[in-house]
Design a protein around this motif. Sequence first.
Motif, PDB file in Angstrom:
ATOM      1  N   ALA A  41      -8.282  -8.189   1.114  1.00 44.94           N
ATOM      2  CA  ALA A  41      -8.682  -7.087   1.985  1.00 44.94           C
ATOM      3  C   ALA A  41      -9.522  -6.058   1.235  1.00 44.94           C
ATOM      4  O   ALA A  41     -10.486  -5.502   1.785  1.00 44.94           O
ATOM      5  CB  ALA A  41      -7.442  -6.421   2.580  1.00 44.94           C
ATOM      6  N   ARG A  42      -9.166  -5.812  -0.012  1.00 42.26           N
ATOM      7  CA  ARG A  42      -9.915  -4.823  -0.818  1.00 42.26           C
ATOM      8  C   ARG A  42     -11.394  -5.187  -0.896  1.00 42.26           C
ATOM      9  O   ARG A  42     -12.268  -4.338  -0.665  1.00 42.26           O
ATOM     10  CB  ARG A  42      -9.308  -4.764  -2.219  1.00 42.26           C
ATOM     11  N   ASP A  43     -11.667  -6.434  -1.183  1.00 40.54           N
ATOM     12  CA  ASP A  43     -13.066  -6.869  -1.276  1.00 40.54           C
ATOM     13  C   ASP A  43     -13.742  -6.851   0.085  1.00 40.54           C
ATOM     14  O   ASP A  43     -14.928  -6.505   0.202  1.00 40.54           O
ATOM     15  CB  ASP A  43     -13.125  -8.278  -1.872  1.00 40.54           C
ATOM     16  N   THR A  44     -12.984  -7.208   1.128  1.00 47.12           N
ATOM     17  CA  THR A  44     -13.554  -7.237   2.475  1.00 47.12           C
ATOM     18  C   THR A  44     -13.883  -5.839   2.969  1.00 47.12           C
ATOM     19  O   THR A  44     -14.887  -5.623   3.658  1.00 47.12           O
ATOM     20  CB  THR A  44     -12.576  -7.934   3.441  1.00 47.12           C
ATOM     21  N   ILE A  45     -13.036  -4.871   2.632  1.00 44.94           N
ATOM     22  CA  ILE A  45     -13.302  -3.480   3.026  1.00 44.94           C
ATOM     23  C   ILE A  45     -14.602  -2.989   2.396  1.00 44.94           C
ATOM     24  O   ILE A  45     -15.432  -2.353   3.052  1.00 44.94           O
ATOM     25  CB  ILE A  45     -12.118  -2.573   2.622  1.00 44.94           C
ATOM     26  N   LYS A  46     -14.779  -3.295   1.108  1.00 43.59           N
ATOM     27  CA  LYS A  46     -16.011  -2.879   0.429  1.00 43.59           C
ATOM     28  C   LYS A  46     -17.240  -3.521   1.066  1.00 43.59           C
ATOM     29  O   LYS A  46     -18.294  -2.892   1.198  1.00 43.59           O
ATOM     30  CB  LYS A  46     -15.939  -3.262  -1.046  1.00 43.59           C
ATOM     31  N   LEU A  47     -17.089  -4.773   1.493  1.00 41.16           N
ATOM     32  CA  LEU A  47     -18.226  -5.512   2.055  1.00 41.16           C
ATOM     33  C   LEU A  47     -18.558  -5.063   3.476  1.00 41.16           C
ATOM     34  O   LEU A  47     -19.734  -4.878   3.828  1.00 41.16           O
ATOM     35  CB  LEU A  47     -17.914  -7.009   2.043  1.00 41.16           C
ATOM     36  N   LEU A  48     -17.513  -4.861   4.304  1.00 41.19           N
ATOM     37  CA  LEU A  48     -17.732  -4.647   5.736  1.00 41.19           C
ATOM     38  C   LEU A  48     -17.648  -3.188   6.166  1.00 41.19           C
ATOM     39  O   LEU A  48     -18.158  -2.838   7.234  1.00 41.19           O
ATOM     40  CB  LEU A  48     -16.715  -5.473   6.536  1.00 41.19           C
ATOM     41  N   ASP A  66       1.954   0.271  -0.748  1.00 42.20           N
ATOM     42  CA  ASP A  66       1.150   0.477  -1.956  1.00 42.20           C
ATOM     43  C   ASP A  66      -0.336   0.356  -1.645  1.00 42.20           C
ATOM     44  O   ASP A  66      -1.163   1.141  -2.140  1.00 42.20           O
ATOM     45  CB  ASP A  66       1.535  -0.543  -3.035  1.00 42.20           C
ATOM     46  N   PHE A  67      -0.680  -0.616  -0.815  1.00 41.67           N
ATOM     47  CA  PHE A  67      -2.091  -0.796  -0.462  1.00 41.67           C
ATOM     48  C   PHE A  67      -2.591   0.368   0.388  1.00 41.67           C
ATOM     49  O   PHE A  67      -3.706   0.860   0.193  1.00 41.67           O
ATOM     50  CB  PHE A  67      -2.278  -2.120   0.270  1.00 41.67           C
ATOM     51  N   LEU A  68      -1.744   0.837   1.309  1.00 41.38           N
ATOM     52  CA  LEU A  68      -2.127   1.984   2.139  1.00 41.38           C
ATOM     53  C   LEU A  68      -2.390   3.203   1.257  1.00 41.38           C
ATOM     54  O   LEU A  68      -3.363   3.935   1.477  1.00 41.38           O
ATOM     55  CB  LEU A  68      -1.029   2.289   3.151  1.00 41.38           C
TER      56      LEU A  68
END
Length: 352
Positions: A41-48, A66-68
């Motif tokens: 998700a981290r990489d996808t957030i940066k991309l999209l 932790d991710f939130l």
Amino acid sequence: MTPVRVLVVDDSATMRSLIIESLRQDPGVEVVGQAGDPLEARDTIKLLNPDVITLDVEMPKMNGLDFLEKIMRLRPTPVIMVSNQTSLGTSTAIRALEIGAVDCVAKPSPQDRHTFDELAAKVKAAAHAHVHRYSRGIEPMKDFKATGPVANAFKSNGKLIAIGSSTGGVEALIKIISQFPADCPPTVITQHMPRLFTKSLAARMDRICAPQVSEAAEGAPLVPGHVYIAPAGDTHLEVGRSGKSLKCHLRLGDAVNGHRPSVDVLFASVAKYVGPDAIGVILTGMGRDGAASLLAMREAGARTLGQDEATCVVYGMPKVAFEIGAVQKQVSLDKMGREILDATKMSLEGVS
């Protein structure tokens, strides 16, 4: 109008499919991606760069909380938590709302297969939410309830506090009630939440706030030092009278303004049975639930307050209430606790 762009994050492919299918029913929402764990998700957030993220509470590699926290510290984005209907799942979702998640929904269960029916509406509301950068707070001491900083500063004077809230309300409620002394006026709250979540909210607030906090029970007397939260599910919370005493009444009934429990139902009962001896407060949330009956409270002589736009996650309910003349004064969240206590006209000596 441009659709709201959503990223769906859940470790279960089946659950991702259910969420995506639900969201695609609304032309105002576009699912732009999905991820099976926080690292992906981290990489996808940066991309999209999505407008809104739906996030599973429990996931491998890094749990949802932790991710939130990382999202809200590094790239504040509206997040809707998706939680199992278990004690652990609901309590974790409450903590997520404290951290800054905009809203939460429950995963479908055999008893409730329609929990995603409002997901698209929540996503669209979240897209316009005011999210803030998270900074880790200090957890209150375990003995806070016994050593509350203003335990002896207040004396009950017969006032009753009624609060209504929705999207963004958990964070607001905790901030306000944590400022109340152990012997605060009786306080009744309707917060829009999924079924079972209000029990976890009450337990969380009871641990970290000086007053006793619990879900409202049928016939429970409204007494100083107690905060009563309307249980989500099949009933509305109302205030009733037994002689000169006030009590909780849980009434079966249809949804009002799309909600059960409804803020309007609570406020209407307060206007009827408490009148000028009440303080009505409407906090962050989408829609208009509570506005009409807050006006009834004001017309009955109650003091009425509304959260201001700058500090609302969603300036919906307080806006409608203000526009129809139901709100006597708009107040920022930081000052709301003090404003409510001032309105009770109790001694404030010793309050810092």
